[in-house]
Scaffold this motif. Structure first.
Motif, PDB file in Angstrom:
ATOM      1  N   VAL A  92       0.782  -1.151  -0.098  1.00  0.00           N
ATOM      2  CA  VAL A  92      -0.362   0.216  -0.182  1.00  0.00           C
ATOM      3  C   VAL A  92       1.106   1.254  -0.199  1.00  0.00           C
ATOM      4  CG1 VAL A  92      -1.587   1.646   1.091  1.00  0.00           C
ATOM      5  CG2 VAL A  92      -1.908  -1.160   0.972  1.00  0.00           C
ATOM      6  N   PRO A  93       0.922   2.086  -0.338  1.00  0.00           N
ATOM      7  CA  PRO A  93       1.783   3.614  -0.666  1.00  0.00           C
ATOM      8  C   PRO A  93       1.909   3.985   0.609  1.00  0.00           C
ATOM      9  CG  PRO A  93       0.407   3.245  -2.515  1.00  0.00           C
ATOM     10  CD  PRO A  93      -0.369   2.095  -2.093  1.00  0.00           C
ATOM     11  N   LEU A  94       2.627   4.638   0.727  1.00  0.00           N
ATOM     12  CA  LEU A  94       3.215   5.232   1.976  1.00  0.00           C
ATOM     13  C   LEU A  94       2.406   6.668   3.028  1.00  0.00           C
ATOM     14  CD1 LEU A  94       6.534   4.858   2.201  1.00  0.00           C
ATOM     15  CD2 LEU A  94       5.242   4.123   3.453  1.00  0.00           C
ATOM     16  N   ASP A  95       2.255   6.318   3.698  1.00  0.00           N
ATOM     17  CA  ASP A  95       1.400   7.861   3.884  1.00  0.00           C
ATOM     18  C   ASP A  95       2.676   8.541   4.959  1.00  0.00           C
ATOM     19  OD1 ASP A  95      -0.976   9.478   4.899  1.00  0.00           O
ATOM     20  OD2 ASP A  95      -1.960   8.365   5.852  1.00  0.00           O
ATOM     21  N   TRP A  96       2.482   9.795   4.287  1.00  0.00           N
ATOM     22  CA  TRP A  96       3.659  10.436   5.267  1.00  0.00           C
ATOM     23  C   TRP A  96       2.954  11.779   5.860  1.00  0.00           C
ATOM     24  CZ3 TRP A  96       8.248   8.668   6.195  1.00  0.00           C
ATOM     25  CH2 TRP A  96       9.296   8.044   4.705  1.00  0.00           C
ATOM     26  N   GLY A  97       1.740  11.986   6.043  1.00  0.00           N
ATOM     27  CA  GLY A  97       1.133  12.534   7.014  1.00  0.00           C
ATOM     28  C   GLY A  97       0.441  13.816   6.312  1.00  0.00           C
ATOM     29  N   THR A  98       1.023  15.208   6.463  1.00  0.00           N
ATOM     30  CA  THR A  98       0.946  16.226   6.466  1.00  0.00           C
ATOM     31  C   THR A  98       2.472  16.892   6.467  1.00  0.00           C
ATOM     32  OG1 THR A  98       0.730  17.197   8.943  1.00  0.00           O
ATOM     33  CG2 THR A  98      -0.952  16.412   7.108  1.00  0.00           C
ATOM     34  N   ILE A  99       2.607  17.866   5.134  1.00  0.00           N
ATOM     35  CA  ILE A  99       3.575  18.806   5.664  1.00  0.00           C
ATOM     36  C   ILE A  99       4.258  19.486   6.981  1.00  0.00           C
ATOM     37  CG2 ILE A  99       4.466  20.687   5.038  1.00  0.00           C
ATOM     38  CD1 ILE A  99       3.038  21.136   2.852  1.00  0.00           C
ATOM     39  N   GLU A 100       3.192  19.549   8.283  1.00  0.00           N
ATOM     40  CA  GLU A 100       3.193  19.746   9.252  1.00  0.00           C
ATOM     41  C   GLU A 100       4.509  18.514   9.859  1.00  0.00           C
ATOM     42  OE1 GLU A 100       1.250  20.552   7.258  1.00  0.00           O
ATOM     43  OE2 GLU A 100       0.873  22.653   7.808  1.00  0.00           O
ATOM     44  N   ASP A 101       3.820  17.626   9.231  1.00  0.00           N
ATOM     45  CA  ASP A 101       4.610  16.315  10.690  1.00  0.00           C
ATOM     46  C   ASP A 101       5.925  15.585   9.722  1.00  0.00           C
ATOM     47  OD1 ASP A 101       2.072  15.625  11.639  1.00  0.00           O
ATOM     48  OD2 ASP A 101       1.245  14.933   9.797  1.00  0.00           O
ATOM     49  N   VAL A 102       6.686  15.828   8.486  1.00  0.00           N
ATOM     50  CA  VAL A 102       7.015  15.633   8.023  1.00  0.00           C
ATOM     51  C   VAL A 102       8.604  16.978   7.822  1.00  0.00           C
ATOM     52  CG1 VAL A 102       6.532  13.977   7.006  1.00  0.00           C
ATOM     53  CG2 VAL A 102       6.406  16.166   5.747  1.00  0.00           C
ATOM     54  N   ALA A 103       7.602  18.122   8.014  1.00  0.00           N
ATOM     55  CA  ALA A 103       8.806  19.048   7.614  1.00  0.00           C
ATOM     56  C   ALA A 103       8.814  20.520   8.834  1.00  0.00           C
ATOM     57  CB  ALA A 103       8.770  19.805   6.286  1.00  0.00           C
ATOM     58  N   PRO A 104       9.342  20.358   9.686  1.00  0.00           N
ATOM     59  CA  PRO A 104       9.048  21.440  10.803  1.00  0.00           C
ATOM     60  C   PRO A 104       9.528  22.258  10.436  1.00  0.00           C
ATOM     61  CG  PRO A 104      10.482  19.741  11.359  1.00  0.00           C
ATOM     62  CD  PRO A 104       9.251  19.254   9.905  1.00  0.00           C
TER      63      PRO A 104
END
Length: 266
Positions: A92-104
């Motif tokens: 299943v394609p990865l779910d990285w969440g939101t920009i706030e989750d991965v790019a603080p």
């Protein structure tokens, strides 16, 4: 012709939706890294005996039971030209969440934004460079951008499992949102007079987002208007150009938060 019962139609729609939301990864590197990635939802593993031996440690870590097929009758539903090396994994394609989750953000943070870069090989290579140079994420639009595919994963050589790759509804709106929270957004343009180094003089500690467009048309007008500045890559002459994946690697290196023009990041 008799009309299909409603339950049959709904079942077929569900099967198509399920099929559409899965991806077949292939090749030793891509399959190995997906097998040991705890974020991955893995569904089916198809291997030749030789591949099963080479990937035995990763298979044991994943807890999966592979289907072993003879190389002459490899049953994974891959494109005929795929260089699968006897290894295929449905995920299943990865779910990285939101920009706030991965790019603080933060001092020296880097992002790569892609405007209509649709070639999976280019995006895979960019993910690999983004991981090497420490970018927090690679971001593209939801439409007219390369989705997660086996070809992308193979080119990324494992980086797809570790480097966040997000697709957003509207790239220009995302750029404006990034600027509003302190990111310096630089769009790469072959005709720009300012270089990356010049734009970052005295500002290398800023969080910086680099925006790259498709080869040929480059950045769309609205994307250009949304950036803080347009910059170019310093070249030795007036002829020749880089493809988008090479340009991303050079731009990331040129933007690293280091003093002077060389050495390692601070």
């Amino acid at each position: 012709m008799a009309k299909k019962p409603k339950w049959v139609v709904e079942k077929e729609r569900g099967a198509k939706a399920e099929e559409a939301r899965t991806v077949w990864l292939f090749g030793h590197h891509a399959v190995r890294d997906a097998l040991v990635n705890p974020r991955r939802e893995r569904l089916r593993l198809v291997l030749t005996p030789n591949a099963a031996e080479k990937l035995s440690d990763a298979i044991a870590q994943s807890g999966m039971t592979p289907e072993i097929h003879d190389p002459r009758s490899f049953k994974a539903p891959l494109d005929p030209g795929s260089v699968h090396q006897g290894a295929a994994l449905e995920v299943v394609p990865l779910d990285w969440g939101t920009i706030e989750d991965v790019a603080p953000g933060g001092p020296g943070a880097r992002l790569v934004l892609l405007d209509r870069v649709t070639d999976p090989h280019n995006v895979g290579a960019i993910l690999r460079s983004a991981e090497v140079f420490g970018a927090q994420a690679v971001i593209g639009p939801r439409h007219h951008a390369a989705p997660e595919t086996g070809a992308l994963a193979k080119t990324a050589s494992g980086a797809l499992e570790r480097q966040p790759y997000l697709r957003v509804r509207n790239l220009s709106d995302t750029i404006l949102e990034l600027r509003a929270i302190g990111w310096l957004v630089l769009g790469l343009d072959g005709e720009a007079e300012t270089t990356i180094e010049g734009a970052l003089d005295g500002r290398r500690d800023r969080p910086v987002a680099l925006v790259l467009g498709a080869e040929g048309p480059g950045l769309r007008p609205r994307t250009k208007e949304s950036c803080d500045a347009l910059v170019g890559i310093a070249a030795a002459g007036d002829f020749g150009s880089l493809n988008v994946s090479n340009a991303a690697a050079v731009a990331l290196y040129a933007s690293l938060p280091r003093a002077g023009g060389g050495g390692t990041p601070e």
